[in-house]
Structures are given as structure tokens and as C-alpha cells.
Motif scaffolding. Structure first.
Motif, short mmCIF file in Angstrom:
data_model
loop_
_atom_site.label_atom_id
_atom_site.label_comp_id
_atom_site.label_asym_id
_atom_site.label_seq_id
_atom_site.Cartn_x
_atom_site.Cartn_y
_atom_site.Cartn_z
N UNK A 178 0.85 -1.10 -0.21
CA UNK A 178 0.26 -0.32 -0.03
C UNK A 178 0.68 1.24 0.23
N UNK A 179 1.97 1.30 0.48
CA UNK A 179 2.80 2.55 0.67
C UNK A 179 3.62 3.00 -0.36
N UNK A 180 3.88 1.54 -1.87
CA UNK A 180 4.26 1.18 -2.27
C UNK A 180 3.47 2.13 -3.35
N UNK A 181 1.81 1.74 -3.52
CA UNK A 181 0.94 2.59 -4.15
C UNK A 181 0.54 3.75 -4.22
N UNK A 182 0.67 3.96 -2.67
CA UNK A 182 0.22 5.23 -2.44
C UNK A 182 0.86 6.54 -3.29
N UNK A 183 2.56 5.96 -3.37
CA UNK A 183 3.99 6.68 -3.75
C UNK A 183 3.32 6.64 -5.21
N UNK A 184 2.93 6.23 -5.74
CA UNK A 184 2.61 5.38 -7.40
C UNK A 184 3.79 5.05 -7.58
N UNK A 185 4.44 4.20 -7.56
CA UNK A 185 5.31 3.09 -7.28
C UNK A 185 5.17 1.53 -7.30
N UNK A 186 5.43 0.95 -8.78
CA UNK A 186 4.89 -0.15 -8.58
C UNK A 186 6.11 -0.88 -7.68
N UNK A 187 4.63 -2.66 -7.30
CA UNK A 187 5.51 -3.34 -5.57
C UNK A 187 5.81 -4.18 -6.62
N UNK A 188 7.64 -4.00 -6.80
CA UNK A 188 8.39 -5.54 -7.65
C UNK A 188 9.40 -5.64 -6.11
N UNK A 189 9.77 -7.08 -6.01
CA UNK A 189 9.66 -7.43 -5.48
C UNK A 189 11.60 -6.84 -4.83
N UNK A 190 11.82 -6.37 -5.58
CA UNK A 190 13.52 -5.43 -4.94
C UNK A 190 13.32 -4.65 -3.69
N UNK A 191 11.58 -3.41 -4.55
CA UNK A 191 11.04 -2.52 -3.89
C UNK A 191 10.91 -2.88 -2.40
N UNK A 192 10.22 -3.96 -2.57
CA UNK A 192 9.40 -3.79 -1.28
C UNK A 192 10.69 -4.80 -0.45
N UNK A 193 11.75 -5.09 -0.18
CA UNK A 193 12.50 -5.79 0.58
C UNK A 193 13.17 -4.55 0.84
N UNK A 194 13.84 -3.70 0.20
CA UNK A 194 14.29 -2.56 0.65
C UNK A 194 13.42 -2.21 1.45
N UNK A 195 12.03 -1.91 0.99
CA UNK A 195 10.91 -1.09 2.23
C UNK A 195 11.15 -1.89 3.12
N UNK A 196 10.81 -2.70 3.04
CA UNK A 196 10.57 -3.61 4.43
C UNK A 196 11.65 -3.40 5.62
N UNK A 197 12.86 -3.94 4.79
CA UNK A 197 14.28 -3.45 5.27
C UNK A 197 14.62 -1.54 6.20
N UNK A 198 13.75 -0.70 5.51
CA UNK A 198 14.15 0.65 6.22
C UNK A 198 12.69 1.05 6.80
N UNK A 199 11.43 0.13 7.48
CA UNK A 199 10.44 0.08 7.71
C UNK A 199 11.45 -0.44 9.17
N UNK A 200 11.36 -1.48 8.95
CA UNK A 200 11.92 -2.10 10.23
C UNK A 200 12.98 -1.61 11.06
#
Length: 140
Positions: free
Chosen positions: A7-29
């Protein structure tokens, strides 16, 4: 902002790919801003160039901001504002504290950076408000 990474990526207008989700989760945690080396260490399966592309995209979409820690090392953290900020608006910018003993960077996101009025011909693109000293743990 939702805490669901997709949802965070989609709200930012970014297509959720595996690498994007991995980096995002790392930063969120993360408990504090992370350097590229710290992200690389955590995400052993993702190469540096892929991480850099993701970080660059996140910054372009105002999902992430970059600070320089007290030693000149760039660190990244997720912006906690809702929606996009407009050019010249720094709603999510906050002071950070660098401990000169343990090298930890603390976020003070409950504090705001004092507003400065610059001459109109200057365009601010980033603010780095870093306090340096000794944290409470190291003072004990």
C-alpha cells in the motif's frame, strides 16, 4: 500512511516489485536511519546497484529522505508524512542526533526544524539538521 509495504508503494505511485518491497521493509523495520552498507548487509540477495536504483526512485517519489550522519555517511529513512509533500515543503524533516561515542543516529521526529526565511532566489532541496554529542546511554 498505511504500514502495509504494498500500500505504501502504491500510495507513492511506485509499482511494488520484489526488490522495492525488500528495501522498503528493511527501512520500515529499522530503528534508525540506515546506510547503504547496512541495507546491503541486511539484504544479502540484492546487489548494490539494485538497492541504489530503489533508493533513488524512493527519493524521487518523496517516500524517503537522505541525511548525512555525523561522520559524512549518507543514511536513509522513510518519510512519515501522508501523501506527497510539495516542492519547498519539509513537513517530514526533523532533527537528528549523532552520538560521538557509539556512532548511533537518533531521530527526533516529534520535533520540527526551525523555519528559516531565505531570499526568494534560493531554492532549498534538502535540510540536514544534525546535532552531535553524547547520548544518554554513553553518558552513564
Amino acid at each position: 500512511m498505511s504500514l502495509n509495504p504494498v500500500d505504501i508503494l502504491q500510495e507513492a505511485g511506485i509499482r511494488p516489485t520484489a526488490n522495492r518491497l525488500l528495501v522498503l521493509r528493511s527501512l520500515l523495520n529499522a530503528r534508525s536511519p540506515m546506510s547503504l552498507v547496512e541495507i546491503e548487509t541486511e539484504l544479502e540477495t540484492v546487489d548494490r546497484s539494485s538497492i541504489l536504483r530503489v533508493l533513488s526512485l524512493f527519493m524521487e517519489q518523496d517516500l524517503l529522505h537522505k541525511i548525512e550522519d555525523g561522520r559524512g555517511i549518507e543514511k536513509y529513512e522513510i518519510c512519515h508524512h501522508t501523501g506527497h509533500h510539495h516542492e519547498g515543503s519539509f513537513d517530514d524533516m526533523h532533527p537528528h542526533f549523532y552520538c560521538e561515542r557509539c556512532n548511533h543516529v537518533y531521530c527526533f521526529d516529534q520535533l520540527s526544524i526551525p523555519e528559516l526565511t531565505l531570499p526568494a532566489e534560493f531554492q532549498v532541496r534538502a535540510i540536514n539538521f544534525m546535532l552531535k554529542g553524547i547520548c544518554p546511554k554513553c553518558r552513564e
